[in-house]
Design an enzyme around this catalytic site. Structure first.
Site, PDB file in Angstrom:
ATOM      1  N   GLY A  14       0.811  -1.214   0.000  1.00 40.12           N
ATOM      2  CA  GLY A  14       0.000   0.000   0.000  1.00 40.12           C
ATOM      3  C   GLY A  14       0.844   1.264   0.000  1.00 40.12           C
ATOM      4  O   GLY A  14       2.011   1.229  -0.369  1.00 40.12           O
ATOM      5  N   HIS A  30       4.131   1.739  -8.182  1.00 37.46           N
ATOM      6  CA  HIS A  30       3.214   0.594  -8.048  1.00 37.46           C
ATOM      7  C   HIS A  30       2.280   0.542  -9.259  1.00 37.46           C
ATOM      8  O   HIS A  30       2.011  -0.535  -9.803  1.00 37.46           O
ATOM      9  CB  HIS A  30       2.351   0.750  -6.786  1.00 37.46           C
ATOM     10  CG  HIS A  30       3.103   0.708  -5.494  1.00 37.46           C
ATOM     11  ND1 HIS A  30       3.204   1.790  -4.650  1.00 37.46           N
ATOM     12  CD2 HIS A  30       3.781  -0.301  -4.886  1.00 37.46           C
ATOM     13  CE1 HIS A  30       3.900   1.449  -3.575  1.00 37.46           C
ATOM     14  NE2 HIS A  30       4.268   0.199  -3.690  1.00 37.46           N
ATOM     15  N   MET A  70      10.847   6.408  -6.608  1.00 37.48           N
ATOM     16  CA  MET A  70       9.581   6.490  -5.869  1.00 37.48           C
ATOM     17  C   MET A  70       9.541   5.376  -4.833  1.00 37.48           C
ATOM     18  O   MET A  70       9.955   4.251  -5.108  1.00 37.48           O
ATOM     19  CB  MET A  70       8.409   6.354  -6.822  1.00 37.48           C
ATOM     20  CG  MET A  70       8.262   7.556  -7.713  1.00 37.48           C
ATOM     21  SD  MET A  70       6.861   7.378  -8.800  1.00 37.48           S
ATOM     22  CE  MET A  70       7.087   8.857  -9.787  1.00 37.48           C
TER      23      MET A  70
HETATM   24  P1  AMP Z   1       6.069  -2.262  -1.694  1.00 37.13           P
HETATM   25  O1  AMP Z   1       4.652  -1.768  -1.553  1.00 37.13           O
HETATM   26  O2  AMP Z   1       7.096  -1.261  -1.333  1.00 37.13           O
HETATM   27  O3  AMP Z   1       6.265  -3.607  -1.069  1.00 37.13           O
HETATM   28  O4  AMP Z   1       6.278  -2.491  -3.259  1.00 37.13           O
HETATM   29  C1  AMP Z   1       5.406  -3.304  -4.003  1.00 37.13           C
HETATM   30  C2  AMP Z   1       6.033  -3.527  -5.351  1.00 37.13           C
HETATM   31  O5  AMP Z   1       6.212  -2.288  -6.013  1.00 37.13           O
HETATM   32  C3  AMP Z   1       7.414  -4.197  -5.266  1.00 37.13           C
HETATM   33  O6  AMP Z   1       7.520  -5.165  -6.303  1.00 37.13           O
HETATM   34  C4  AMP Z   1       8.345  -3.040  -5.493  1.00 37.13           C
HETATM   35  O7  AMP Z   1       9.593  -3.415  -6.042  1.00 37.13           O
HETATM   36  C5  AMP Z   1       7.549  -2.193  -6.483  1.00 37.13           C
HETATM   37  N1  AMP Z   1       8.008  -0.811  -6.479  1.00 37.13           N
HETATM   38  C6  AMP Z   1       8.243  -0.037  -5.391  1.00 37.13           C
HETATM   39  N2  AMP Z   1       8.726   1.155  -5.770  1.00 37.13           N
HETATM   40  C7  AMP Z   1       8.813   1.128  -7.118  1.00 37.13           C
HETATM   41  C8  AMP Z   1       9.255   2.064  -8.107  1.00 37.13           C
HETATM   42  N3  AMP Z   1       9.720   3.271  -7.775  1.00 37.13           N
HETATM   43  N4  AMP Z   1       9.196   1.700  -9.412  1.00 37.13           N
HETATM   44  C9  AMP Z   1       8.740   0.465  -9.765  1.00 37.13           C
HETATM   45  N5  AMP Z   1       8.303  -0.458  -8.881  1.00 37.13           N
HETATM   46  C10 AMP Z   1       8.338  -0.132  -7.576  1.00 37.13           C
END
Ligand code: AMP
Length: 285
Positions: free
Chosen positions: A31, A37, A186
Site C-alpha cells: 500500500g 506501483h 519512488m
Molecule cells: P512495496 O509496496 O514497497 O512492497 O512495493 C510493491 C512492489 O512495487 C514491489 O515489487 C516493489 O519493487 C515495487 N516498487 C516499489 N517502488 C517502485 C518504483 N519506484 N518503481 C517500480 N516499482 C516499484
C-alpha cells in the site's frame, strides 16, 4: 474494481475465470501506493486479462518494529488510484486472514548466500518474511504472472529462487524503477521525508549514475569509497552498503573490467528513513 477481504471470496471470484483460461497478473504491495506501483499494474494489464493487486503490510518482513509501526497507511487514496488505473481486483486481507495460525515461520526457505549479503545482511529474517507472505499470496491467487519492481532488485532474485524452490509455475516479470523528476526512486517511505530531505535524497541516484559513468575506469573499491563519502557529506547519517555486484548473482565485483552484467546498489539512512536504490551499469539507459 472489486474488493475482497477474504481468501474464500477472492478464490470463488477467480475460480471460473481460471477454468475459462483467463490469464491472471498479480501485483503484491504494502500500500501507500505511488506511480511506481501503478506502473506494475499497467504492465500486468498489458500482459494479462485480469490484474489482481494485494495490499498487505506484512509484519513478518520488518526486522525493525518501529519501521513497521511507522509504515504509511493511505488505504482510501490507494483504492482511488487503483480504480483510476483500472485494476480489476483488490485483495485487502487482515493479518488474521493471512496468518490464521500466527506469524511464526513454519517453513525455512533455503535462500543460500542471497540471504547473507546486502539487504539480507542488514535486515536479518527480512527475506524469510518476504518469502512467507509471497508464497502464501501466490497459493491464494495462483497467478500466471507476478509483477515486481527492479527497485527491490535483491527481492526479485529471492522471489525467483522461491519460485524454483516451491515449483510454483508463475512467471516473474521485473518492471523498471520509476523515479521522480529529481531522480529519487519512488517509494512509500519517501512520504516520511520532508521537502529538504527529498532534495538531499537525490544524492543516491546521482551516486549510482556516478558509478555507472566511471565503472570502466575506476576500481569498485575506489568508487564505493567516494560514494560513501559523498552520501555522508550530503546528510545521510548511516550507510548500510554501497555495493557493485554481478547482476546475475549479486556477488561483489573487485575488478574494473568485467564481462559480467553489473549492478550498483545503495542502502542508506536519511533522518531515520532507510532508502534503497540500484542501477544496472551495462544497459544503455
Ligand atoms: P512495496 O509496496 O514497497 O512492497 O512495493 C510493491 C512492489 O512495487 C514491489 O515489487 C516493489 O519493487 C515495487 N516498487 C516499489 N517502488 C517502485 C518504483 N519506484 N518503481 C517500480 N516499482 C516499484
Amino acid at each position: 474494481m472489486i474488493l475482497f477481504k477474504t481468501i474464500d471470496a477472492l478464490q470463488k471470484h477467480l475460480y471460473n475465470k481460471k477454468n475459462n483460461g483467463i490469464s491472471i497478473g498479480f501485483v503484491p504491495t504494502m500500500g501507500a501506493l505511488h506511480q511506481g506501483h501503478l506502473s506494475l499494474i499497467s504492465m500486468s494489464k498489458t500482459k494479462c486479462a485480469i490484474t489482481v493487486c494485494s495490499i498487505f503490510v506484512n509484519p513478518t518482513q520488518f526486522n525493525d518494529s518501529k519501521d513497521f509501526e511507522k509504515y504509511p497507511i493511505t488505504i482510501e487514496n490507494d483504492i482511488r488510484l487503483l480504480e483510476l488505473a483500472q485494476c480489476d481486483v483488490l485483495f485487502l486481507p487482515s493479518a488474521n486472514e493471512i496468518y490464521p495460525k500466527g506469524t511464526a515461520l513454519t517453513t525455512q526457505y533455503q535462500l543460500g548466500y542471497l540471504e547473507t549479503l546486502l539487504e539480507g545482511k542488514f535486515r536479518p529474517h527480512h527475506f524469510q518474511g518476504v518469502c512467507q507472505v509471497v508464497h502464501t499470496l501466490l497459493d491464494i491467487v495462483t497467478p500466471d504472472m507476478l509483477f515486481l519492481g527492479q527497485k527491490d532488485y535483491q527481492q526479485c532474485m529471492v522471489i525467483q529462487q522461491l519460485l524454483v524452490i516451491t515449483g510454483i509455475k508463475t512467471q516473474l516479470m521485473m518492471a523498471p524503477t520509476l523515479r521522480e523528476n529529481s531522480g529519487l526512486a519512488m517509494s512509500s517511505r519517501n512520504m516520511r521525508l520532508n521537502d529538504v530531505d527529498k532534495e538531499k535524497a537525490t544524492v543516491i541516484y546521482q551516486s549510482l549514475k556516478y558509478i555507472k559513468q566511471n565503472c570502466n575506469d575506476k576500481l569498485p573499491s575506489d568508487l564505493i569509497a567516494t560514494v560513501t563519502e559523498q552520501l555522508l557529506q550530503n546528510g545521510f547519517e548511516k550507510i548500510d552498503y554501497v555495493a557493485i555486484c554481478n547482476a546475475n548473482d549479486l556477488q561483489p565485483l573487485t575488478n574494473i573490467k568485467s564481462n559480467l552484467p553489473r549492478v550498483a546498489l545503495i542502502a542508506a539512512f536519511l533522518n531515520g528513513v532507510r532508502l534503497i536504490d540500484n542501477l544496472l551499469l551495462d544497459d544503455a539507459s
